[in-house]
Design an enzyme around this catalytic site. Structure first.
Site, PDB file in Angstrom:
ATOM      1  N   ASP A 125     -20.741   5.124  35.608  1.00 27.03           N
ATOM      2  CA  ASP A 125     -20.664   5.536  36.818  1.00 27.03           C
ATOM      3  C   ASP A 125     -19.203   5.859  37.201  1.00 27.03           C
ATOM      4  O   ASP A 125     -18.382   5.337  36.473  1.00 27.03           O
ATOM      5  CB  ASP A 125     -21.238   4.513  38.014  1.00 27.03           C
ATOM      6  CG  ASP A 125     -21.811   5.099  39.106  1.00 27.03           C
ATOM      7  OD1 ASP A 125     -21.791   6.406  39.467  1.00 27.03           O
ATOM      8  OD2 ASP A 125     -22.888   4.452  39.706  1.00 27.03           O
ATOM      9  N   GLU A 126     -19.123   6.260  38.376  1.00 33.91           N
ATOM     10  CA  GLU A 126     -17.643   6.897  38.647  1.00 33.91           C
ATOM     11  C   GLU A 126     -16.518   5.738  38.633  1.00 33.91           C
ATOM     12  O   GLU A 126     -15.472   5.909  38.344  1.00 33.91           O
ATOM     13  CB  GLU A 126     -17.563   7.901  40.025  1.00 33.91           C
ATOM     14  CG  GLU A 126     -17.765   6.751  41.207  1.00 33.91           C
ATOM     15  CD  GLU A 126     -19.232   6.708  41.624  1.00 33.91           C
ATOM     16  OE1 GLU A 126     -19.345   5.812  42.645  1.00 33.91           O
ATOM     17  OE2 GLU A 126     -19.937   6.877  40.929  1.00 33.91           O
ATOM     18  N   ASN A 161       0.917  21.399  53.264  1.00 34.23           N
ATOM     19  CA  ASN A 161       1.483  21.459  54.475  1.00 34.23           C
ATOM     20  C   ASN A 161       0.513  22.089  55.785  1.00 34.23           C
ATOM     21  O   ASN A 161       0.580  21.422  56.902  1.00 34.23           O
ATOM     22  CB  ASN A 161       2.849  21.636  54.422  1.00 34.23           C
ATOM     23  CG  ASN A 161       3.716  20.487  53.815  1.00 34.23           C
ATOM     24  OD1 ASN A 161       3.377  19.627  53.628  1.00 34.23           O
ATOM     25  ND2 ASN A 161       4.894  20.814  53.640  1.00 34.23           N
ATOM     26  N   THR A 166     -27.695   7.132  35.187  1.00 38.80           N
ATOM     27  CA  THR A 166     -26.511   6.518  35.370  1.00 38.80           C
ATOM     28  C   THR A 166     -26.767   4.796  35.379  1.00 38.80           C
ATOM     29  O   THR A 166     -27.916   4.570  35.841  1.00 38.80           O
ATOM     30  CB  THR A 166     -25.875   6.750  36.834  1.00 38.80           C
ATOM     31  OG1 THR A 166     -25.779   8.013  36.861  1.00 38.80           O
ATOM     32  CG2 THR A 166     -24.739   5.977  36.786  1.00 38.80           C
ATOM     33  N   HIS A 196     -17.178  13.872  37.236  1.00 37.38           N
ATOM     34  CA  HIS A 196     -17.801  13.410  38.325  1.00 37.38           C
ATOM     35  C   HIS A 196     -16.760  13.868  39.581  1.00 37.38           C
ATOM     36  O   HIS A 196     -15.483  14.066  39.358  1.00 37.38           O
ATOM     37  CB  HIS A 196     -17.538  11.700  38.372  1.00 37.38           C
ATOM     38  CG  HIS A 196     -18.842  11.237  39.173  1.00 37.38           C
ATOM     39  ND1 HIS A 196     -18.301  11.088  40.777  1.00 37.38           N
ATOM     40  CD2 HIS A 196     -19.910  10.636  39.339  1.00 37.38           C
ATOM     41  CE1 HIS A 196     -19.271  10.594  41.450  1.00 37.38           C
ATOM     42  NE2 HIS A 196     -20.140  10.194  40.379  1.00 37.38           N
ATOM     43  N   ARG A 197     -17.425  13.932  40.988  1.00 38.95           N
ATOM     44  CA  ARG A 197     -16.734  14.437  41.954  1.00 38.95           C
ATOM     45  C   ARG A 197     -16.414  13.335  42.892  1.00 38.95           C
ATOM     46  O   ARG A 197     -16.281  13.669  44.163  1.00 38.95           O
ATOM     47  CB  ARG A 197     -17.675  15.500  42.594  1.00 38.95           C
ATOM     48  CG  ARG A 197     -18.780  14.953  42.992  1.00 38.95           C
ATOM     49  CD  ARG A 197     -19.822  16.126  43.836  1.00 38.95           C
ATOM     50  NE  ARG A 197     -21.142  15.906  44.297  1.00 38.95           N
ATOM     51  CZ  ARG A 197     -21.766  16.385  45.142  1.00 38.95           C
ATOM     52  NH1 ARG A 197     -21.194  17.729  45.315  1.00 38.95           N
ATOM     53  NH2 ARG A 197     -22.954  16.247  45.240  1.00 38.95           N
ATOM     54  N   LYS A 204     -27.226   1.339  35.937  1.00 37.75           N
ATOM     55  CA  LYS A 204     -27.024   0.450  37.246  1.00 37.75           C
ATOM     56  C   LYS A 204     -27.316  -0.819  36.843  1.00 37.75           C
ATOM     57  O   LYS A 204     -28.338  -1.262  35.779  1.00 37.75           O
ATOM     58  CB  LYS A 204     -28.004   0.755  38.166  1.00 37.75           C
ATOM     59  CG  LYS A 204     -28.011   2.370  38.700  1.00 37.75           C
ATOM     60  CD  LYS A 204     -26.630   2.808  39.516  1.00 37.75           C
ATOM     61  CE  LYS A 204     -26.876   4.215  39.854  1.00 37.75           C
ATOM     62  NZ  LYS A 204     -25.606   4.625  40.572  1.00 37.75           N
ATOM     63  N   LYS A 261     -24.880   7.225  31.221  1.00 35.57           N
ATOM     64  CA  LYS A 261     -23.625   7.627  32.087  1.00 35.57           C
ATOM     65  C   LYS A 261     -23.000   6.384  32.526  1.00 35.57           C
ATOM     66  O   LYS A 261     -23.581   5.622  33.347  1.00 35.57           O
ATOM     67  CB  LYS A 261     -23.871   8.884  33.153  1.00 35.57           C
ATOM     68  CG  LYS A 261     -22.548   9.002  34.102  1.00 35.57           C
ATOM     69  CD  LYS A 261     -23.262   9.877  35.173  1.00 35.57           C
ATOM     70  CE  LYS A 261     -22.096  10.106  36.194  1.00 35.57           C
ATOM     71  NZ  LYS A 261     -21.795   8.589  36.846  1.00 35.57           N
ATOM     72  N   HIS A 284     -21.053  17.247  38.751  1.00 32.77           N
ATOM     73  CA  HIS A 284     -22.190  16.952  39.838  1.00 32.77           C
ATOM     74  C   HIS A 284     -22.229  17.844  40.789  1.00 32.77           C
ATOM     75  O   HIS A 284     -21.128  18.142  41.554  1.00 32.77           O
ATOM     76  CB  HIS A 284     -21.841  15.377  40.283  1.00 32.77           C
ATOM     77  CG  HIS A 284     -21.952  14.494  39.391  1.00 32.77           C
ATOM     78  ND1 HIS A 284     -22.884  13.331  39.575  1.00 32.77           N
ATOM     79  CD2 HIS A 284     -21.415  14.210  38.158  1.00 32.77           C
ATOM     80  CE1 HIS A 284     -22.796  12.702  38.469  1.00 32.77           C
ATOM     81  NE2 HIS A 284     -22.058  13.176  37.916  1.00 32.77           N
TER      82      HIS A 284
END
Length: 473
Positions: A196-197, A116, A166, A287-288, A168, A194, A320
């Site tokens: 991806d997120e 808060n 990663t 992963h961030r 793709k 990997k 990461h």
């Protein structure tokens, strides 16, 4: 015995929560906030208000203060420092007694420190810059399921950074085509591929089918290369129950590593998953995703160095960490600071890298930093210099974008990596002499030569938004 008295009404926070003469205890959790106060709010009142709202205080005096030892439990603002080059804000240092926090609960720590209080009207902006966790609190947390050395033993890989990719496009592939992309990269020389997120379980590729095809790719690549391979299977899910279901299946089919989005997935889920991985012999890649919502604004939010500390306590074997040289922003000195926070046992205060406190991790294992985001073979000398051996260098487009395909892209990166490591071990300043090192290696690797020609003009030279406040020493 003195009788406690109760005086109703509203008091200035600084009367109770500002203690410039306080001697910090070894067991205190220490925090430094960057405070931008509202106009007219006193320089001592603002940090006292933050200390109150993030510990025991409320907006008015309450009679139940008499039922506890408020002086023991309250947070204390004990120091104020100017922010170099910015007179709109200042640093406030606050000490919290360890008993304010549940043991082993980063959830509880964050609920107080970044709860808060971030909506408090007395401050216009507030940023948590750093936290010192005492060893007494560190020892209540599980930390990384295994750590760097155990991972090297599991994967049987030593003496160099690990190499990843990663897959793709990150979304839209069928499970079979996804598995094929993994196989090509792994057989070409990668250690890991990997998810991806945002690869979870979508209509175009359900999680179980992805796991099956990826595991087939791993086994086939291992048989061909004689090397241990892995793929970060993302088990992030709508519910904890579903997350554990996916993790159990990954274990059942023989996967060595799984993955979690620790911010979007939640710290409670992450700590539970880390404990499960420790008990079940699984590595955990973190992963961030969403971190820049929290840490990019230099005046408001949570600095990434705090998020790295929270992750090390909560648990993860990889995290990461930015690249410095790729498409994602990251100040070099600040990045080096949080890399040390992730890996080292003891980190000294170093304002030139944004580290405000000594941090002792005791025997808690380290976290492997993962460099990922817009990197390619030309970045390899800098990456090996910046990150060292205990890291994962992860090339997505820099592998899959190779003109000759995934396997050739992986081979190019593997040749570049091994050339840089070998040159470094001979004493070559590879960040300075990197072009010569890569050019020499490319004489014997057509895959690397083509990669160098393909990406020689690609640069990411936008300035960093979140800079260090302090002048470098």
């Amino acid at each position: 015995m003195a009788v406690k008295t109760y005086n109703a009404g509203v008091k200035d926070y600084r009367n109770t929560y500002w203690e410039p003469d306080y001697s910090v205890k070894d067991t205190d959790i220490l925090a430094v906030f960057k405070i931008t106060p509202q106009a007219g709010v006193d320089r001592e009142e603002a940090p006292a208000a933050v200390a109150a709202e993030s510990s025991t205080g409320t907006w008015t005096t309450v009679w139940t203060d008499l039922l506890t030892d408020l002086d023991y439990y309250k947070g204390r603002a004990y120091r104020i420092e100017d922010v170099p080059g910015d007179d709109t804000c200042f640093y406030a240092f606050i000490a919290y007694p360890i008993d304010l926090f549940e043991e082993g609960s980063v959830v509880n720590v964050f609920t107080s420190l970044v709860g808060n209080v971030f909506g408090f009207k007395a401050v216009r902006a507030l940023r948590l810059e750093d936290v010192r966790f005492p060893i007494a609190y560190v020892k209540t947390c599980g930390g990384p399921p295994h750590g760097i050395q155990v991972e090297r033993d599991i994967m049987n890989k030593y003496g160099r950074p690990l190499l990843g990719c990663t897959i793709k496009p990150k979304l839209g592939l069928s499970a079979k085509n996804y598995g094929r992309a993994c196989y090509e990269g792994l057989r070409g020389g990668l250690d890991f591929t990997k998810d991806d997120e945002n690869v979870n379980s979508q209509p175009f590729m359900r999680w179980r089918q992805r796991f099956d095809f990826v595991m087939e790719a791993i086994q086939k690549a291992e048989a061909e290369t004689g090397e241990r391979k892995g793929h970060y299977l993302n088990v992030t899910a709508p519910t904890p129950e579903e997350m554990y279901k996916r993790a159990e299946y990954a274990k059942e089919i023989g996967a060595p590593i799984i993955m979690h989005d620790y911010i979007t997935g939640g710290f409670c889920a992450n700590t539970g998953l880390a404990n499960w991985c420790r008990d079940n012999g699984m590595l955990l890649h973190i992963h961030r995703a969403m971190h820049r919502v929290l840490d990019r604004n230099p005046h408001h939010g949570i600095h990434f160095r705090v998020l790295t500390k929270i992750l090390r306590l909560s648990g993860g074997d990889h995290l990461h960490s930015g690249t410095v040289v790729g498409k994602l922003e990251g100040d070099r000195e600040a990045t080096l600071g949080w890399i040390d926070i992730m890996r080292d046992r003891f980190i000294k205060e170093d304002r030139s890298r944004g580290i405000f406190f000594d941090q002792d991790w005791g025997s808690m294992p380290g976290v492997m930093p993962v460099a990922s985001g817009g990197i390619h073979v030309w970045h390899m000398p800098a990456l090996v210099t910046i990150f060292g051996d205990d890291s994962v260098l992860q090339f997505g487009g820099g592998t899959l974008g190779h003109p000759w395909g995934n396997a050739k892209g992986a081979a190019a990166n593997r040749v570049a990596l091994e050339a840089c490591v070998e040159a470094r071990n001979r004493g070559v300043a590879i960040e300075k002499e990197g072009k010569a090192v890569l050019t020499e290696a490319a004489k014997h690797s057509p895959e690397l030569k083509i990669a160098m020609e393909t990406w020689k003009e690609i640069k990411s030279e936008f300035d960093t938004v979140d800079k260090l406040d302090v002048a470098h020493k």
